[in-house]
Write a protein that holds these residues in place. Structure first.
Motif, PDB file in Angstrom:
ATOM      1  N   ARG A 218      49.411  23.303  49.728  1.00 49.88           N
ATOM      2  CA  ARG A 218      48.428  23.974  50.221  1.00 49.88           C
ATOM      3  C   ARG A 218      48.825  25.570  50.125  1.00 49.88           C
ATOM      4  O   ARG A 218      47.751  26.529  49.679  1.00 49.88           O
ATOM      5  N   GLU A 219      50.098  25.999  49.951  1.00 51.26           N
ATOM      6  CA  GLU A 219      50.096  27.289  49.741  1.00 51.26           C
ATOM      7  C   GLU A 219      49.776  27.495  48.520  1.00 51.26           C
ATOM      8  O   GLU A 219      49.327  28.797  47.994  1.00 51.26           O
ATOM      9  N   GLU A 220      50.468  26.832  47.380  1.00 52.10           N
ATOM     10  CA  GLU A 220      50.013  27.135  46.109  1.00 52.10           C
ATOM     11  C   GLU A 220      48.500  27.323  45.899  1.00 52.10           C
ATOM     12  O   GLU A 220      47.896  27.963  45.066  1.00 52.10           O
ATOM     13  N   ALA A 221      47.820  26.378  46.569  1.00 57.56           N
ATOM     14  CA  ALA A 221      46.313  26.356  46.385  1.00 57.56           C
ATOM     15  C   ALA A 221      45.839  27.373  46.841  1.00 57.56           C
ATOM     16  O   ALA A 221      44.817  27.842  46.292  1.00 57.56           O
ATOM     17  N   ALA A 222      46.107  28.124  48.018  1.00 51.97           N
ATOM     18  CA  ALA A 222      45.590  29.164  48.522  1.00 51.97           C
ATOM     19  C   ALA A 222      45.979  30.399  47.605  1.00 51.97           C
ATOM     20  O   ALA A 222      44.921  31.183  47.474  1.00 51.97           O
ATOM     21  N   ALA A 223      47.126  30.378  47.198  1.00 49.84           N
ATOM     22  CA  ALA A 223      47.375  31.575  46.138  1.00 49.84           C
ATOM     23  C   ALA A 223      46.350  31.567  44.925  1.00 49.84           C
ATOM     24  O   ALA A 223      45.852  32.568  44.509  1.00 49.84           O
ATOM     25  N   GLU A 224      46.165  30.241  44.417  1.00 49.02           N
ATOM     26  CA  GLU A 224      45.190  30.259  43.181  1.00 49.02           C
ATOM     27  C   GLU A 224      43.794  30.525  43.613  1.00 49.02           C
ATOM     28  O   GLU A 224      43.088  31.297  42.809  1.00 49.02           O
ATOM     29  N   ALA A 225      43.391  30.044  44.666  1.00 47.95           N
ATOM     30  CA  ALA A 225      41.960  30.381  45.078  1.00 47.95           C
ATOM     31  C   ALA A 225      41.771  31.832  45.408  1.00 47.95           C
ATOM     32  O   ALA A 225      40.624  32.339  45.265  1.00 47.95           O
ATOM     33  N   LYS A 226      42.687  32.455  46.147  1.00 47.77           N
ATOM     34  CA  LYS A 226      42.649  33.857  46.350  1.00 47.77           C
ATOM     35  C   LYS A 226      42.500  34.597  45.058  1.00 47.77           C
ATOM     36  O   LYS A 226      41.672  35.676  45.123  1.00 47.77           O
ATOM     37  N   ALA A 227      43.271  34.295  44.265  1.00 48.56           N
ATOM     38  CA  ALA A 227      43.379  35.091  42.849  1.00 48.56           C
ATOM     39  C   ALA A 227      41.981  34.719  42.005  1.00 48.56           C
ATOM     40  O   ALA A 227      41.529  35.750  41.541  1.00 48.56           O
ATOM     41  N   ALA A 228      41.568  33.590  42.336  1.00 49.40           N
ATOM     42  CA  ALA A 228      40.030  33.142  41.560  1.00 49.40           C
ATOM     43  C   ALA A 228      39.076  34.246  42.343  1.00 49.40           C
ATOM     44  O   ALA A 228      38.209  34.868  41.563  1.00 49.40           O
ATOM     45  N   ARG A 229      39.042  34.248  43.763  1.00 55.82           N
ATOM     46  CA  ARG A 229      38.086  35.088  44.480  1.00 55.82           C
ATOM     47  C   ARG A 229      38.214  36.476  44.062  1.00 55.82           C
ATOM     48  O   ARG A 229      37.316  37.122  44.080  1.00 55.82           O
ATOM     49  N   GLU A 230      39.506  36.968  43.941  1.00 60.46           N
ATOM     50  CA  GLU A 230      39.479  38.297  43.870  1.00 60.46           C
ATOM     51  C   GLU A 230      38.747  38.850  42.216  1.00 60.46           C
ATOM     52  O   GLU A 230      38.415  39.856  42.220  1.00 60.46           O
ATOM     53  N   THR A 231      39.237  37.762  41.223  1.00 63.31           N
ATOM     54  CA  THR A 231      38.497  38.245  39.982  1.00 63.31           C
ATOM     55  C   THR A 231      36.965  38.134  39.949  1.00 63.31           C
ATOM     56  O   THR A 231      36.464  38.775  39.578  1.00 63.31           O
ATOM     57  N   ALA A 232      36.397  36.937  40.644  1.00 61.77           N
ATOM     58  CA  ALA A 232      35.249  36.873  40.787  1.00 61.77           C
ATOM     59  C   ALA A 232      34.457  38.070  41.595  1.00 61.77           C
ATOM     60  O   ALA A 232      33.384  38.423  41.151  1.00 61.77           O
ATOM     61  N   ALA A 233      35.248  38.585  42.717  1.00 72.65           N
ATOM     62  CA  ALA A 233      34.554  39.805  43.393  1.00 72.65           C
ATOM     63  C   ALA A 233      34.502  41.120  42.523  1.00 72.65           C
ATOM     64  O   ALA A 233      33.450  41.704  42.410  1.00 72.65           O
ATOM     65  N   ARG A 234      35.409  41.186  41.780  1.00 73.31           N
ATOM     66  CA  ARG A 234      35.746  42.314  40.937  1.00 73.31           C
ATOM     67  C   ARG A 234      34.573  42.449  39.837  1.00 73.31           C
ATOM     68  O   ARG A 234      33.984  43.417  39.525  1.00 73.31           O
ATOM     69  N   LEU A 235      34.633  40.932  39.141  1.00 69.93           N
ATOM     70  CA  LEU A 235      33.444  41.084  38.047  1.00 69.93           C
ATOM     71  C   LEU A 235      32.000  40.959  38.824  1.00 69.93           C
ATOM     72  O   LEU A 235      31.340  41.332  37.827  1.00 69.93           O
ATOM     73  N   GLY A 236      31.882  40.383  39.823  1.00 66.89           N
ATOM     74  CA  GLY A 236      30.537  40.527  40.328  1.00 66.89           C
ATOM     75  C   GLY A 236      29.812  38.985  39.887  1.00 66.89           C
ATOM     76  O   GLY A 236      28.854  38.933  39.828  1.00 66.89           O
ATOM     77  N   ALA A 237      30.885  38.046  39.759  1.00 72.22           N
ATOM     78  CA  ALA A 237      30.345  36.750  39.200  1.00 72.22           C
ATOM     79  C   ALA A 237      30.106  35.667  40.352  1.00 72.22           C
ATOM     80  O   ALA A 237      30.883  35.198  40.954  1.00 72.22           O
ATOM     81  N   THR A 238      28.831  35.943  40.905  1.00 68.87           N
ATOM     82  CA  THR A 238      28.563  35.461  42.247  1.00 68.87           C
ATOM     83  C   THR A 238      28.553  34.034  42.570  1.00 68.87           C
ATOM     84  O   THR A 238      28.969  33.391  43.484  1.00 68.87           O
ATOM     85  N   PRO A 239      28.090  33.369  41.374  1.00 68.25           N
ATOM     86  CA  PRO A 239      28.145  31.916  41.369  1.00 68.25           C
ATOM     87  C   PRO A 239      29.590  31.437  41.617  1.00 68.25           C
ATOM     88  O   PRO A 239      30.001  30.391  42.538  1.00 68.25           O
ATOM     89  N   LEU A 240      30.397  31.858  41.037  1.00 68.36           N
ATOM     90  CA  LEU A 240      32.038  31.751  41.146  1.00 68.36           C
ATOM     91  C   LEU A 240      32.568  31.937  42.347  1.00 68.36           C
ATOM     92  O   LEU A 240      33.112  31.254  43.006  1.00 68.36           O
ATOM     93  N   LEU A 241      31.916  33.173  43.043  1.00 68.57           N
ATOM     94  CA  LEU A 241      32.452  33.702  44.326  1.00 68.57           C
ATOM     95  C   LEU A 241      32.187  32.822  45.623  1.00 68.57           C
ATOM     96  O   LEU A 241      32.755  32.238  46.207  1.00 68.57           O
ATOM     97  N   GLU A 242      31.019  32.185  45.211  1.00 66.93           N
ATOM     98  CA  GLU A 242      30.348  31.239  46.196  1.00 66.93           C
ATOM     99  C   GLU A 242      31.038  29.921  46.188  1.00 66.93           C
ATOM    100  O   GLU A 242      31.437  29.464  47.182  1.00 66.93           O
ATOM    101  N   ARG A 243      31.262  29.384  44.999  1.00 59.80           N
ATOM    102  CA  ARG A 243      32.288  28.316  44.797  1.00 59.80           C
ATOM    103  C   ARG A 243      33.602  28.477  45.521  1.00 59.80           C
ATOM    104  O   ARG A 243      33.991  27.626  46.252  1.00 59.80           O
ATOM    105  N   VAL A 244      34.054  29.574  45.226  1.00 59.10           N
ATOM    106  CA  VAL A 244      35.699  29.877  45.820  1.00 59.10           C
ATOM    107  C   VAL A 244      35.529  29.836  47.243  1.00 59.10           C
ATOM    108  O   VAL A 244      36.199  29.286  47.967  1.00 59.10           O
TER     109      VAL A 244
END
Length: 1003
Positions: free
Chosen positions: A888-914
């Motif tokens: 779970r801890e590793e999963a949370a780290a990967e998900a948060k990293a993905a969310r940070e990138t999606a939010a920075r890029l404005g990638a809305t569908p990916l952001l919603e999925r994360v």
């Protein structure tokens, strides 16, 4: 309800009088002005009475804007009354626009009491043109009108719209002055709220000549504190393009990009002109549609006969004419000319410039005046201008003008000579499109000019002239035209033609065929060229024929022949000291060494310097392109960009921005910006490129489509489909393939995604059947949908469907391995291709047996070379795989990293999925680290949250904040993620609990 065109109590009425030929069209390009007027209306609803004078040229969109504001006001419960002024010459009907407003009220029985209480208004409605004189004074009438409007505004907010004030009669102007200076806009004493009234009045700025009676009134009114002026300027080209695209939905199929650009160019920012040009039988053709010509000629026919004569003469000269030239061509005394010019300028038909020249205010007006000339009159004036220009000396700068005037006056020998002079001048200036135009004009004239009257030298050989035109077409980005011209040259080469000329024609045609991806034919013609001339002793023609043959042989998979011929030709080029040919052959050999290898890079650097030293810009651009793409394929994206900037700067200086290699550079530059995550820069650069690209360069903005798709813009599917229409263009098919395959996968259409992928890979194969390198990417994209389908089939117990999808996954991953393993020259692909292969492998495993953490870890690591978005996309299934493995801890780290990138890029569908994953797995609060309380939300997000609490939909939020519904959706998603809420209702509850919003809840 009555037949007035006013809107009473929110109900629109048909009928009435309208002066506008412009039918109501979507509010495109006027969003900012719309927001300003609705803001004025909102202030008026709060008791701050306001007036706005809306100025703009005829057709610029005043009526369209006011109609949209009126419709919006009516929907919001505002009483809307509209009156129109009409052009009745010197015999105007007094108070016509106000009579129309009162007529709309009189037709509604609800307003009978207020009208009956004001007898002056009743007499105005019932009497004729002399009514104003026998009413007991105008002041009584004016006060009754002001009192009526004030009373109506107390019952409900009131919007008065007056259109076409430039045609207003004196009485209407006087009444308007009274209402705005002493009547309805005055605030009561003591700070009490004022009248809930707004008045919007439009007029044509281009009709206001110096002595127009409306001018003094406007100068007086704009000084009033409650009156403001809004000028509608011509729309930007990008906005006109958007308008045409919206309007063309009613046409039979989408228009070609070149036609849209032509309409935009001719409309010059005028929405009405754009609509009329679009409605023409052939929107891309020249000439002015009859309906538009009638409108444009009305003002021309209102000036004096002498001024009309001057305007006709100026129309023959072109868009701009110098004063002295106009005087001589018109044959008028200086005083008469100046009087006519003064009238034309005051009537805003011509515009004067500081350099003693005059130009038509709008090019379409010139076209309409020119088309109205009699044929003999037109030829006579063209002949006069040609002789006047020639009399000033046959300078290169006037060659194009002389060619035009000689041709239109039917002096064809002089027209041919001047056309060739103009082509030479364009070539020296680095303007291949203009060079092509003049050369094609010369070719058209050639057969009509006797042989003894044709110029000597290069222009005296028609085949050579065709080859030169073919080269100009290639440099201008007109690849298919370049092929046609080279084929025409081939057809003109006789059996007894010089062998070197025959070889030149064939290798020129071969090179042009490569640019349109006709590889087999290109190889055949380059083989013929090489066979026509001996290799020993070597000649420059043989060297260039061999250089072309090396290119075509490589493209059809004959690598051994290509390398052998290139090495042989390089030795010959060195012996003959053909520096630019040496450079070209070094680029070809670098390809065989591998552009990423030290040997290949050294050859490319040497080629760049040799080409630059020889002044051969096309070869230098070829070397720079290969240096850039070598860096890109090696994953050195930041190193790639300087090479591209250098190449595009060099192309710009040489006038070659539309030629094949610079077009590839434009695409590669956007691709690099997209890959490193500079998405806003990518979209901005694409928007700048769109207006200047040739039709063959539509593919270059492809990476901006990738951005828009990643940000949830569904319209990119249609844009991608457009790339597949028209003549085949390899890169356009590649871009469309990526967008359409990914779009189908994202919407869960596995069948569609696989079908797209297979079709496009088949189309992109070369003549030897070799898979294109992009196959690995397309396969990986399609595999994501295939894996989803396989997982869903197993979950539902449909084993036959699951087996079918796992078989498809095995097929696709096989194609991905074949493509990535082969790569360039049989070598493995670079970091990008291998990253896509890693993702394809992980998706295939997911389709066959489920999520595998190690496979997804490999995919995430593979994209670490410099593609943050694709790495973030790979992190989501990696996080899911880690969750399944209870990490779970590793999963949370990967998900948060993905969310940070999606939010920075404005990638809305990916952001919603994360965010859905974070909520579903309860991994953690997805708000940014270190944030707490209200500071977590931006100012805009707080505005959106406030409207969420009021129960507004995304569309309603967008309307109230003047943003799109899609943008509102992004803000809502961000709010839910930051608050850790699973729904809008939960987000509002959390916001109240944490004090982010206060007050009573709704619903």
């Amino acid at each position: 309800m009555g037949r007035g065109r006013g809107v009473v109590g929110g109900a629109c009425q048909d009928g009435g009088v309208s002066n506008s030929a412009f039918t109501v069209t979507p509010l495109v390009g006027r969003e900012e002005e719309f927001a300003r007027l609705t803001g004025v209306l909102e202030r008026a609803r709060g008791g701050e009475a306001r007036a706005v004078l809306v100025a703009g040229d005829a057709g610029v969109g005043k009526t369209r804007l006011l109609d949209e504001v009126s419709a919006r006001a009516a929907r919001d419960g505002v009483t809307v009354l509209t009156g129109h002024c009409v052009d009745l010459g010197d015999v105007g009907l007094p108070y016509l626009p106000f009579t129309e407003v009162l007529g709309a009220l009189a037709a509604d029985e609800r307003f009978e009491p207020v009208l009956a209480a004001r007898p002056a208004l009743g007499r105005l409605l019932g009497c004729g043109a002399d009514s104003a004189r026998d009413m007991g004074g105008r002041l009584w009438l004016f006060e009754d009108v002001a009192g009526l409007l004030t009373d109506l505004a107390q019952t409900a907010p009131l919007l008065i719209v007056l259109e076409d004030l430039h045609w207003a009669d004196q009485s209407s102007r006087d009444l308007l002055r009274f209402l705005l200076s002493r009547g309805v806009l005055q605030r009561p004493a003591g700070g009490a709220p004022g009248s809930r009234l707004a008045l919007l009045a439009s007029y044509r700025a281009d009709d206001l000549h110096r002595r127009h009676p409306l001018r003094p009134l406007l100068a007086e009114l704009v000084r009033l504190p409650s009156v403001e002026r809004l000028e509608l300027r011509p729309m930007a080209d990008a906005e006109v393009t958007r308008l045409v695209r919206v309007l063309q939905d009613d046409q039979q199929g989408p228009l070609p990009e070149a036609t849209v650009r032509r309409i935009v160019e001719r409309a010059e920012g005028n929405a009405f002109y754009a609509q009329e040009l679009l409605a023409a039988t052939d929107p891309g053709a020249g000439g002015v549609p009859d309906a538009l010509a009638d409108v444009l000629l009305i003002r021309f026919e209102q000036v004096s006969d002498t001024t009309q004569q001057v305007l006709r003469t100026a129309a023959v000269a072109g868009r701009r004419v110098e004063h002295g030239l106009l005087r001589e061509a018109a044959g008028l005394p200086e005083e008469a000319l100046e009087t006519a010019l003064r009238e034309a300028v005051e009537r805003r038909l011509l515009v004067s410039a500081d350099d003693d020249t005059y130009s038509f205010r709008h090019a379409l007006a010139r076209e309409a005046v020119y088309a109205d000339l009699l044929p003999g009159e037109r030829a006579r004036l063209h002949g006069a201008f040609a002789r006047l220009l020639a009399g000033r000396g046959r300078s290169a700068e006037t060659a194009a003008e002389r060619a035009h005037h000689y041709r239109e006056s039917h002096d064809l020998p002089e027209a041919l000579t001047a056309s060739l002079e103009a082509a030479d001048h364009a070539k020296r200036l680095g303007a291949p499109a203009e060079e092509l135009r003049h050369l094609e004009a010369a070719l058209d004239l050639w057969v009509s000019v006797p042989a003894e009257a044709r110029p000597e030298g290069e222009g005296g050989d028609r085949i050579t002239l065709m080859l030169r035109a073919s080269a100009a077409a290639a440099h201008a980005g007109e690849s298919h035209r370049a092929v046609s011209l080279a084929r025409a040259a081939l057809a003109g080469v006789g059996r007894d033609a010089d062998s070197e000329l025959a070889a030149r024609v064939r290798y020129t045609l071969a090179g042009n065929l490569l640019d349109v991806d006709s590889l087999t034919a290109a190889y055949a013609y380059s083989s013929e060229a090489l066979a026509l001339i001996p290799a020993d002793p070597p000649s420059p023609t043989w060297v260039w024929a061999a250089a072309t043959h090396a290119l075509t042989a490589r493209q059809v998979g004959k690598a051994e022949i290509a390398q052998r011929v290139a090495q042989q030709a390089l030795k010959a080029a060195e012996a003959l000291d053909l520096t630019d040919a040496r450079a070209d052959l070094l680029v070809s050999l670098a390809y065989f060494d591998g552009r990423r290898s030290p040997e290949g890079r050294a050859r490319l650097l040497e080629a760049r310097e040799l080409a630059r030293g020889s002044g051969n810009a096309p070869v230098e651009l070829r070397a720079l392109f290969h240096l850039a793409i070598g860096a890109f394929e090696a994953g050195a994206l930041e190193e790639c960009l300087p090479w591209l900037d250098e190449g595009l700067d060099r192309a710009r200086g040489a006038g070659l921005l539309s030629s094949p290699y610079p077009l590839e550079m434009r695409y590669l530059r956007l691709m690099a910006l997209y890959s490193v995550g500079r998405w806003d820069d990518c979209v901005r650069a694409a928007e700048q490129d769109t207006g200047v690209l040739p039709a063959a360069g539509a593919f270059t903005v492809g990476p901006a489509l990738f951005v828009r798709l990643a940000r949830g813009d569904a319209s990119v599917v249609e844009r991608a489909e457009e790339l597949l229409r028209g003549p085949f263009e390899w890169m356009s098919v590649l871009v469309a393939g990526i967008v359409l395959t990914d779009a189908a996968a994202q919407r869960g259409d596995a069948e569609g995604s696989v079908a797209r992928m297979r079709s496009l890979v088949e189309t992109l194969k070369d003549d030897s059947g070799t898979l294109p390198d992009v196959t690995v990417r397309l396969a990986a994209l399609a595999l994501s949908a295939v894996a989803d389908a396989a997982v869903a089939s197993r979950a539902s117990g449909d084993e036959p469907a699951a087996r079918r999808w796992t078989d498809t996954a095995a097929e696709l991953v096989g194609l991905a391995r074949q493509s990535a393993g082969r790569g360039v020259n049989g070598r493995r692909q670079g970091p990008e291709g291998l990253a896509w292969l890693a993702r394809a492998e992980a998706e295939c495993i997911r389709a066959q047996r489920g999520l595998d953490p190690e496979a997804w870890a490999a995919a995430v690591n593979a994209f670490d070379y410099g593609d943050p978005y694709e790495q973030a996309r790979a992190r989501v299934p990696f996080a899911e795989a880690l969750l399944a493995a209870d990490r779970r801890e590793e999963a949370a780290a990967e998900a948060k990293a993905a969310r940070e990138t999606a939010a920075r890029l404005g990638a809305t569908p990916l952001l919603e999925r994360v965010d859905a994953l974070l909520r579903r797995a309860r991994l953690a609060d997805p708000a940014p680290a270190g944030s707490s309380g209200p500071a977590r939300l931006t100012a805009r997000e707080q505005d959106v949250l406030r409207l969420l609490a009021l129960g507004r939909s995304n569309r309603q939020i967008g309307e109230e904040l003047f943003i799109t519904g899609k943008t509102a959706s992004v803000h809502v998603s961000n709010i839910l993620a930051k608050l850790g809420a699973a729904s809008r209702t939960e987000a509002v509850a959390i916001a109240y609990r944490e004090g982010l919003i206060t007050g009573e809840r709704t619903g």
